[in-house]
Design an enzyme around this catalytic site. Sequence first.
Site, mmCIF file in Angstrom:
data_model
loop_
_atom_site.group_PDB
_atom_site.id
_atom_site.type_symbol
_atom_site.label_atom_id
_atom_site.label_comp_id
_atom_site.label_asym_id
_atom_site.label_seq_id
_atom_site.Cartn_x
_atom_site.Cartn_y
_atom_site.Cartn_z
ATOM 1 N N ARG A 1 36.699 18.866 25.960
ATOM 2 C CA ARG A 1 36.255 19.999 26.780
ATOM 3 C C ARG A 1 35.685 21.060 25.864
ATOM 4 O O ARG A 1 35.702 20.921 24.641
ATOM 5 C CB ARG A 1 37.439 20.589 27.549
ATOM 6 C CG ARG A 1 38.614 20.967 26.639
ATOM 7 C CD ARG A 1 39.703 21.728 27.334
ATOM 8 N NE ARG A 1 40.911 21.834 26.550
ATOM 9 C CZ ARG A 1 41.116 22.696 25.574
ATOM 10 N NH1 ARG A 1 40.155 23.545 25.234
ATOM 11 N NH2 ARG A 1 42.267 22.742 24.927
ATOM 12 N N GLY B 1 46.926 23.123 23.858
ATOM 13 C CA GLY B 1 47.077 24.573 23.935
ATOM 14 C C GLY B 1 48.389 25.080 23.378
ATOM 15 O O GLY B 1 48.852 26.155 23.748
ATOM 16 N N LYS C 1 55.493 16.217 19.447
ATOM 17 C CA LYS C 1 54.317 16.602 20.229
ATOM 18 C C LYS C 1 54.260 15.785 21.514
ATOM 19 O O LYS C 1 54.390 14.554 21.486
ATOM 20 C CB LYS C 1 53.025 16.356 19.425
ATOM 21 C CG LYS C 1 52.914 17.173 18.164
ATOM 22 C CD LYS C 1 51.699 16.782 17.338
ATOM 23 C CE LYS C 1 50.401 17.160 17.991
ATOM 24 N NZ LYS C 1 49.246 16.936 17.062
ATOM 25 N N HIS D 1 52.156 27.757 17.541
ATOM 26 C CA HIS D 1 51.123 26.743 17.790
ATOM 27 C C HIS D 1 49.979 27.238 18.672
ATOM 28 O O HIS D 1 49.112 26.452 19.050
ATOM 29 C CB HIS D 1 51.732 25.471 18.403
ATOM 30 C CG HIS D 1 52.870 24.904 17.620
ATOM 31 N ND1 HIS D 1 52.724 24.425 16.335
ATOM 32 C CD2 HIS D 1 54.186 24.762 17.925
ATOM 33 C CE1 HIS D 1 53.896 23.997 15.892
ATOM 34 N NE2 HIS D 1 54.793 24.196 16.826
#
Length: 623
Positions: free
Chosen positions: A297, A164, A158, A235
């Site tokens: 966010r 996202g 990762k 993902h």
Amino acid sequence: MINKLLIANRGEIACRIIRTARAMGVATVAVYSDADAKALHVRQADESVHIGPSPAAESYLVGAKIIAAAQQTGADAIHPGYGFLSENADFAQAVIDAGLIWVGPKPASIRAMGLKDAAKARMIAAGVPVTPGYLGADQSLERLTTEAEAIGYPVLIKAVAGGGGKGMRKVDAPADFAAALESCRREAKASFGNTQVLLEKWITSPRHIEVQVFGDAHGNVVHLFERDCSLQRRHQKVIEEAPAPGMDAATREAICAAAVRAAKAVDYEGAGTIEFIADASEGLRADRIFFMEMNTRLQVEHPVTEEITGVDLVEWQLRVASGEPLPLAQEELSINGHAIEARLYAEDPAKGFLPSIGRLEMFSIDDGYSRIETGVEQGDEISPHYDPMIAKLVVHGNDREAAIWRMEDCLEELLVYPVKTNAPFLLRALTSDEFEGGQLDTGLIARHPHWAEAVALSQAAIDQAALPFLRRGSDAAGLAPTGFRLNAAPRTAVAMMHGSDVVTGDPAHPFEGVLQYDDGATVWVNEAAETFALRPFAARGTGQASAADGAIIAPMPGKVIAVDVSEGQTVTAGQRLLVLEAMKMEHALTAPFDGVVEGLTVSAGAQVQVESVLVTVVPASKE
């Protein structure tokens, strides 16, 4: 209170923010690139400012242009939406330094949670459970390879600055690690400007559970319960729902309490989401749920939380940014019913989910009780420059079964053409035994490749569509009697155009239950959530030539970011030849068979158009 708000975003989230701002009496300013000059968010805002060319790197990602637009229009606040600059702490600080209100968390909180490795270390200190893995500063291939072997395959690479679904790669075997790391770093650099990665143990029955949190400047932090976002492809979330199926009260209390601790650990203000990975091999249990990351966010899937709580999260954002305390205390929040959101993308599942672009000749979602969040209308263009989401389809029901039924109805009433969408794929996933039974994990979609198969227009649908043409008369319908039968009425065949093909329907056949809509020129058909257009009969045109076998053709407009072969090189079937980047995603193009590379026409960095021949592979037998 905020008087004029600039929205530093585009598409459906910009339209979503404008709607709440208008209801609160707040004036709005849109920003737009060349590609978005006529976009819906620009048409809906009170004012708009052009900020640059179509590429996001020259417009929506240039903070100085956005701040200048706010100053030019007299806006006193900036809302970043999601994506783009929404989690950029330097931009948040620049907004504050310019004397403007930043509708979001403090820059220090963004920094604390922005890098996944640092965030995990902070969560460990706060007593929040985390997934086993490697967070070290040594980023050499040798060290990462060693750590991956120590963790045990499969592992997940990762990007520490990722989000996202970008910059993530699952690796099943040591032989694949180096290539996956290279691809992950390349994507992370292009998307986030940071190539550092962390490693995590891949959980074999993972569910993605996240908790909506909200804090204010007065020290209050609440949670608004959980969402299940386990239905993912590569993902990327596809279908989200709230609350999570199978979540009992004790587990909910534990995971939501951990989320509040996580938010308090970084002195959080505004809307945020704490994401957890759950090992669901034995159901949802508090001791098998681990912190993954925090999104500082508003989330794409925030509407499902709004639907079950009755809260407008954007309104809360604007009030908290204005210095007000949270409108509700924790004990005043409760779950009402069940909500599901499906992301409608402009992509073709039958062609590997390749992006589909063009003008929306038909775009209609009218089932009467769904909430539709979109940034486009009929007649608008789907651009190749940005995320291919067309809309978010949101439904609410008294329980999960009712919500599933309503989403199914919404998909079966949808009309989108000629842009391809993932609607049939969504319908198959939604109505699968696993989804209906709540048996979810993040690998579910990958186990059902048939969900992506193309939908064929059935003869029953053609027969049904023939009736409107019959009513218009023979000149429009291409009527032709099909023969006389003793003691029976003659049957009538109706010739119609389906693309460049002539199809014939018999309106005498009984109604078969597929949706159709006649706009006077075209009969639109929704069959299994796929949209088909049937038009008056016309003479058949000549077919378009296709590339010869072995010609590797660009499936979409994009940029060549890697070329792995050279002229005359021998390749094997499935070997990667080059990588094309489009709509922020990488697409590897591979050799169709064993052979030799001939006619390599591109190099790294080249911009190519759809159906351009990029390279040709000549079969080995032809040498």
